[in-house]
Write a protein that holds these residues in place. Structure first.
Motif, PDB file in Angstrom:
ATOM      1  N   TYR A  72      29.265 -34.309  30.836  1.00 24.01           N
ATOM      2  CA  TYR A  72      28.677 -32.979  30.843  1.00 24.01           C
ATOM      3  C   TYR A  72      27.179 -33.066  31.101  1.00 24.01           C
ATOM      4  CZ  TYR A  72      32.925 -31.314  28.543  1.00 24.01           C
ATOM      5  OH  TYR A  72      34.219 -31.000  28.236  1.00 24.01           O
ATOM      6  N   LEU A  73      26.663 -32.136  31.912  1.00 19.99           N
ATOM      7  CA  LEU A  73      25.234 -32.006  32.142  1.00 19.99           C
ATOM      8  C   LEU A  73      24.722 -30.808  31.350  1.00 19.99           C
ATOM      9  CD1 LEU A  73      25.144 -32.494  36.018  1.00 19.99           C
ATOM     10  CD2 LEU A  73      24.892 -34.233  34.220  1.00 19.99           C
ATOM     11  N   VAL A  74      23.519 -30.906  30.835  1.00 23.67           N
ATOM     12  CA  VAL A  74      22.912 -29.791  30.127  1.00 23.67           C
ATOM     13  C   VAL A  74      22.488 -28.764  31.159  1.00 23.67           C
ATOM     14  CG1 VAL A  74      21.017 -29.088  28.626  1.00 23.67           C
ATOM     15  CG2 VAL A  74      22.197 -31.261  28.217  1.00 23.67           C
ATOM     16  N   ASP A  75      22.882 -27.515  30.940  1.00 21.84           N
ATOM     17  CA  ASP A  75      22.484 -26.416  31.845  1.00 21.84           C
ATOM     18  C   ASP A  75      21.041 -26.040  31.621  1.00 21.84           C
ATOM     19  OD1 ASP A  75      24.625 -26.027  33.469  1.00 21.84           O
ATOM     20  OD2 ASP A  75      25.498 -24.447  32.264  1.00 21.84           O
ATOM     21  N   LEU A 121      23.857 -27.476  14.530  1.00 23.80           N
ATOM     22  CA  LEU A 121      22.656 -27.097  15.293  1.00 23.80           C
ATOM     23  C   LEU A 121      22.298 -25.646  15.026  1.00 23.80           C
ATOM     24  CD1 LEU A 121      23.696 -28.736  18.676  1.00 23.80           C
ATOM     25  CD2 LEU A 121      21.877 -29.541  17.160  1.00 23.80           C
ATOM     26  N   ASP A 122      21.025 -25.328  15.138  1.00 25.69           N
ATOM     27  CA  ASP A 122      20.573 -23.950  14.967  1.00 25.69           C
ATOM     28  C   ASP A 122      20.872 -23.083  16.178  1.00 25.69           C
ATOM     29  OD1 ASP A 122      19.579 -24.457  12.425  1.00 25.69           O
ATOM     30  OD2 ASP A 122      17.582 -24.975  13.169  1.00 25.69           O
ATOM     31  N   LYS A 123      20.957 -23.721  17.348  1.00 28.79           N
ATOM     32  CA  LYS A 123      21.289 -22.951  18.551  1.00 28.79           C
ATOM     33  C   LYS A 123      22.212 -23.767  19.450  1.00 28.79           C
ATOM     34  CE  LYS A 123      17.180 -24.229  21.174  1.00 28.79           C
ATOM     35  NZ  LYS A 123      16.112 -23.766  22.016  1.00 28.79           N
ATOM     36  N   ARG A 124      22.919 -23.071  20.298  1.00 31.29           N
ATOM     37  CA  ARG A 124      23.884 -23.690  21.198  1.00 31.29           C
ATOM     38  C   ARG A 124      23.201 -24.551  22.248  1.00 31.29           C
ATOM     39  NH1 ARG A 124      27.212 -18.170  22.472  1.00 31.29           N
ATOM     40  NH2 ARG A 124      28.086 -17.959  20.381  1.00 31.29           N
ATOM     41  N   ILE A 125      23.942 -25.551  22.703  1.00 33.68           N
ATOM     42  CA  ILE A 125      23.528 -26.328  23.867  1.00 33.68           C
ATOM     43  C   ILE A 125      24.569 -26.044  24.935  1.00 33.68           C
ATOM     44  CG2 ILE A 125      23.146 -28.632  24.825  1.00 33.68           C
ATOM     45  CD1 ILE A 125      22.493 -29.584  21.962  1.00 33.68           C
ATOM     46  N   HIS A 126      24.151 -25.395  26.009  1.00 38.15           N
ATOM     47  CA  HIS A 126      25.083 -25.047  27.079  1.00 38.15           C
ATOM     48  C   HIS A 126      25.244 -26.235  28.019  1.00 38.15           C
ATOM     49  CE1 HIS A 126      25.483 -20.827  26.003  1.00 38.15           C
ATOM     50  NE2 HIS A 126      24.220 -20.927  25.616  1.00 38.15           N
ATOM     51  N   MET A 173      18.845 -33.981  19.812  1.00 35.69           N
ATOM     52  CA  MET A 173      19.511 -32.793  20.374  1.00 35.69           C
ATOM     53  C   MET A 173      18.739 -31.492  20.180  1.00 35.69           C
ATOM     54  SD  MET A 173      23.546 -33.275  19.624  1.00 35.69           S
ATOM     55  CE  MET A 173      24.235 -34.895  19.837  1.00 35.69           C
ATOM     56  N   PRO A 174      18.263 -31.179  18.981  1.00 34.61           N
ATOM     57  CA  PRO A 174      17.573 -29.897  18.798  1.00 34.61           C
ATOM     58  C   PRO A 174      16.304 -29.754  19.634  1.00 34.61           C
ATOM     59  CG  PRO A 174      18.097 -30.878  16.672  1.00 34.61           C
ATOM     60  CD  PRO A 174      18.377 -31.917  17.719  1.00 34.61           C
ATOM     61  N   HIS A 175      15.790 -30.871  20.132  1.00 43.74           N
ATOM     62  CA  HIS A 175      14.546 -30.858  20.909  1.00 43.74           C
ATOM     63  C   HIS A 175      14.788 -30.863  22.415  1.00 43.74           C
ATOM     64  CE1 HIS A 175      12.337 -31.412  17.191  1.00 43.74           C
ATOM     65  NE2 HIS A 175      13.289 -32.273  16.865  1.00 43.74           N
ATOM     66  N   GLY A 176      16.069 -30.759  22.813  1.00 41.67           N
ATOM     67  CA  GLY A 176      16.400 -30.692  24.234  1.00 41.67           C
ATOM     68  C   GLY A 176      16.115 -31.973  24.996  1.00 41.67           C
ATOM     69  N   LEU A 177      16.162 -33.117  24.330  1.00 40.04           N
ATOM     70  CA  LEU A 177      15.814 -34.374  24.984  1.00 40.04           C
ATOM     71  C   LEU A 177      16.985 -35.057  25.682  1.00 40.04           C
ATOM     72  CD1 LEU A 177      13.346 -35.736  22.294  1.00 40.04           C
ATOM     73  CD2 LEU A 177      12.795 -34.853  24.575  1.00 40.04           C
ATOM     74  N   ILE A 178      18.205 -34.644  25.374  1.00 38.05           N
ATOM     75  CA  ILE A 178      19.377 -35.256  26.001  1.00 38.05           C
ATOM     76  C   ILE A 178      19.761 -34.428  27.222  1.00 38.05           C
ATOM     77  CG2 ILE A 178      21.785 -35.940  25.679  1.00 38.05           C
ATOM     78  CD1 ILE A 178      21.098 -36.393  22.705  1.00 38.05           C
ATOM     79  N   ASP A 179      19.891 -35.115  28.355  1.00 37.15           N
ATOM     80  CA  ASP A 179      20.171 -34.452  29.626  1.00 37.15           C
ATOM     81  C   ASP A 179      21.647 -34.466  30.001  1.00 37.15           C
ATOM     82  OD1 ASP A 179      17.297 -34.075  30.423  1.00 37.15           O
ATOM     83  OD2 ASP A 179      17.352 -36.255  30.280  1.00 37.15           O
TER      84      ASP A 179
END
Length: 183
Positions: free
Chosen positions: A180-183, A158-163, A131-137
């Protein structure tokens, strides 16, 4: 580039298993089981953490002949599906599985870049590392009407939000699916 989906049954209070590690509250009825069978056919590669792999390997390759057709069908799908198992402690894996013991993030990046199909990640710890690496779509939650009061959370700190953007809801007899889709 391959799309990576995190799919998991989750309690109303956000846990993927209870304090004892049990997921007995996620037992699917025939409608939900068929949905998962159909969904699993579309997956090109399934990524498993060690605990999920061991849980799945305990039953699905050995579904009894007298089990319901829907379970025998999933057993065949699971054993045939290419799987990548991430573990530092396992020394071997079976049933069309590949063992990776180093750097899950880099291996998932490589797998995503290696095609244009769909992969799924199973296992809260493995997903949490990605998740923190933006690998989940995409996130597919199968929300069960139970409050566990503790266990393994679906989402890590997490250190930052996932929108996310809600893409679909679907009501089953036993759960509510939220996609949900990652924005």
């Amino acid at each position: 580039m391959r799309k990576l989906i995190y799919t998991f049954g989750v309690s109303l209070d956000g846990y993927v298993n209870d304090r004892d590690g049990s997921i007995d509250w996620t037992e699917p009825d025939d409608e939900l089981h068929q949905f998962h069978n159909d969904r699993y056919r579309e997956i090109e590669i399934s990524l498993h953490g060690r605990r999920l792999y061991e849980l799945m390997a305990e039953y699905w390759p050995h579904v009894p002949e007298g089990a319901p057709r829907i379970q025998r069908e999933f057993g065949a799908l699971w054993t045939d599906k290419p799987k990548v198992v991430f573990s530092r402690t396992l020394t071997e894996v079976h049933w069309n599985s590949t063992l990776v013991s180093v750097n899950a993030v880099e291996e998932v990046r490589r797998l995503k870049a290696g095609g244009d199909g769909v992969m799924e990640v199973g296992g809260a710890s493995l997903a949490a590392s990605l998740m923190p690496h933006g690998l989940i779509d995409e996130y597919q939650l199968f929300l069960s009407p139970v409050v566990l009061g503790g266990g393994t959370p679906m989402f890590p700190t997490l250190d930052k939000r996932i929108h996310l953007r809600l893409a679909e809801t679907r009501h089953f007899n036993t759960v509510l699916m939220l996609r949900y889709l990652v924005d």
